[in-house]
Scaffold this active site. Structure first.
Site, PDB file in Angstrom:
ATOM      1  N   TYR A  50      17.163 -92.500  -1.767  1.00 38.61           N
ATOM      2  CA  TYR A  50      16.959 -91.188  -2.387  1.00 38.61           C
ATOM      3  C   TYR A  50      16.262 -91.416  -3.726  1.00 38.61           C
ATOM      4  CZ  TYR A  50      20.133 -89.037   1.036  1.00 38.61           C
ATOM      5  OH  TYR A  50      20.717 -88.576   2.197  1.00 38.61           O
ATOM      6  N   GLU A  51      15.442 -90.460  -4.142  1.00 31.99           N
ATOM      7  CA  GLU A  51      14.556 -90.712  -5.283  1.00 31.99           C
ATOM      8  C   GLU A  51      15.305 -90.872  -6.605  1.00 31.99           C
ATOM      9  OE1 GLU A  51      11.987 -87.383  -4.959  1.00 31.99           O
ATOM     10  OE2 GLU A  51      13.353 -86.010  -5.953  1.00 31.99           O
ATOM     11  N   SER A  52      16.595 -90.548  -6.630  1.00 27.88           N
ATOM     12  CA  SER A  52      17.388 -90.787  -7.837  1.00 27.88           C
ATOM     13  C   SER A  52      17.566 -92.276  -8.104  1.00 27.88           C
ATOM     14  CB  SER A  52      18.754 -90.120  -7.683  1.00 27.88           C
ATOM     15  OG  SER A  52      19.369 -90.553  -6.494  1.00 27.88           O
TER      16      SER A  52
END
Lengths: 257, 286
Positions: A50-52
């Site tokens: 996930y881009e986090s």
């Protein structure tokens, strides 16, 4: 055969496209549900990113945002956001990017920016986030979107992320070596790009859906592959996994009256 | 050099009308308490930089504090629209809002370039998309070694960066762990900084040797605000209040309900309200 809803068929058909060896960059919402169903069924070894910054995360419930604590505490490692976009995405280490959108055209270009003109929008949508570079840097792109005449548009108002552009070799002409959208899974059917024109073409129709329904819910004249198959209905196991995931998620997020 | 101040003093001495302010925290550790304090102090004409504007900038925009936002994704994560942001862009309410829109990759690279003291960020991006047509700050540059065309954007150099961290020690060193986002880069890229923390400890003690530490001499003001990220979260202290994010959709949808909520929960409150939010959340989870 178990009883199921069209969006369950959509999520499960999308989940099946993912492979055990994939490294998947996951968008929030339906892509997240499909990716986790894949992980909990046929692809236990899949790496979800996930881009986090969370790499190889195994959430027990679906995150509401791309950065819920659940993603971090179940991840193999968590990196900073600049590192995520530079080393992992731009570095070419992601095999599949999984996206949704508000509007799509027949070459699978996506709009999540505006409805209407950019300077005076009728509807201001959230914008691209990570999508512009996910769409160019991942080995290939899967898209999951419920079909309607409004969202499957002959012309989209803004190209937030590039699919096959104007079709044909447009991506290659821009120097892109990645494949772009190879699967578009809807609540009615599955599209794949024509090998030459790159127009998204129906290759599989979900059980009980007619070509007429597909045509009525698409803003362009739909093309069908020479051999269109029927999508395998969800198995009891797939449905159980998806429904339990949603039930756990609902309990965890505490729906508010 | 880090100075321990009250949140009100920290904002008073660091945030001025017309400043460019970057408040970061990628879903985790969003500095909501500091945001409320700036709104209470009625700062005006701010340029706000943030990758994901979400609720914190929805509140600024709706209260008329903002002239411009520089951003890459303006929604309520997993819920839908930011209604105050939309109302400003679509209807100029409460005032016109200028936007400078990027992708996440561009924003992350621009912070990193700012921290590195570079004038621009270079990356492979914006290929075949429309944003460069509407944002004149997006340009391209040719690699002098390979001839490849790459995207270029100016680095972020905010006047003030504001973040929420887990802990500070007595010397003013600041620590964060978990989803660390772009906070280190934002602080190092900025001229001034405010860090709110969950607690101040004598010593960090046993810790992950690779935890993100901002040495005290890189930090401006530190204010202790337990619960200061709520409804975002602080890993190990309290969880994200996802139910509140869902509720915000109803609160912010209409101007009247939004203004009433802001009056009762921001204008008539102080930073101590955040500790109460945290206690309530943790009691519910127990």
């Amino acid at each position: 055969m178990a009883d199921y809803k069209p969006n369950e068929m959509m999520t499960i058909a999308a989940a099946r496209a993912l492979r055990n060896a994939d490294v998947c960059f996951v968008g929030i919402g339906m892509p997240s549900a499909a990716s986790n169903v894949a992980r909990l069924t046929h692809a236990p070894g899949i790496t979800l990113i996930y881009e986090s910054g969370t790499i190889a995360t195994k959430p027990d419930v679906l995150p509401l945002s791309i950065g819920d604590g659940e993603l971090c505490s179940t991840a193999l490692t968590t990196v900073s956001v600049p590192e995520m976009f530079r080393y992992w995405l731009q570095g070419g280490r992601v095999t599949v990017g999984f996206l949704g959108g508000a509007q799509i055209d027949r070459f699978a270009n996506l709009n999540t920016t505006v409805v209407g003109p950019y300077d005076k929008p009728k509807v201001r949508l959230p914008g691209g986030g990570g999508a512009p570079e996910i769409a160019s840097a991942c080995g290939e792109i899967f898209i999951i979107m419920a079909q309607s005449k409004r969202s499957f548009a002959a012309k989209i108002d803004f190209v937030t992320s590039m699919g096959h552009g104007e079709g044909g070799d447009h991506r290659a002409r821009l120097g892109l070596k990645t494949k772009g959208p190879t699967k578009l899974v809807t609540d009615l059917c599955v599209f794949e790009p024509d090998p030459q024109t790159k127009e998204m073409t129906v290759t599989s129709i979900h059980p009980g859906i007619s070509r007429e329904e597909i045509n009525d819910n698409t803003g362009w004249t739909v093309r069908y592959a020479a051999h269109v198959v029927e999508t395998k209905p969800p198995t009891a196991d797939e449905l159980t996994v998806l429904r339990e995931l949603h039930a756990r998620t609902k309990r965890a997020h505490g729906a508010v009256a | 050099m880090a100075r321990f101040l009250s949140l009100a003093e920290a904002v008073q001495s660091n945030v001025r009308d017309g400043d460019t302010v970057a408040m970061e925290g990628f879903t985790h550790l969003i500095p909501h308490a500091a945001g409320h304090e700036i709104i209470r102090q009625q700062r005006k004409r701010l340029t706000l930089i943030r990758m994901t504007p979400d609720l914190i900038y929805d509140q600024f925009i709706g209260m008329g504090c903002v002239a411009k936002v520089v951003f890459s994704w303006g929604g309520n994560p997993g819920v839908g629209s930011l209604h105050r942001f939309r109302d400003a862009v679509e209807n100029d309410w409460p005032q016109p809002l200028a936007i400078e829109e990027h992708s996440h990759a561009a924003m992350a690279n621009a912070y990193e370039a700012g921290a590195a003291g570079l004038p621009l960020a270079i990356f492979r991006g914006y290929i075949g998309v429309d944003l460069p047509k509407v944002n004149p700050k997006i340009k391209s540059i040719t690699c002098p070694f390979t001839g490849e065309q790459l995207a270029a954007v100016p680095s972020h150099r905010p006047d003030v960066a504001i973040i929420h961290a887990l802990r500070a020690d007595r010397e003013g060193n600041v620590m964060l762990e978990g989803i660390v986002g772009v906070q280190k880069e934002a602080v190092l890229a900025a001229k001034r900084s405010i860090v709110t923390v969950e607690e101040v400890v004598d010593d960090f003690g046993e810790r992950n040797l690779n935890a993100v530490i901002l040495p005290h001499w890189t930090v401006g003001a530190i204010a202790t605000v337990p619960g200061g990220a709520y409804p975002s979260y602080a890993q190990g202290y309290y969880k994200r209040d996802n139910a509140f994010y869902i509720t915000w959709d109803k609160v912010a949808r209409e101007r009247e309900t939004f203004l009433a909520w802001m009056k009762a929960n921001v204008l008539e409150q102080g930073p101590e309200a955040f500790a109460a939010h945290m206690r309530r959340l943790n009691a519910k989870a127990a």
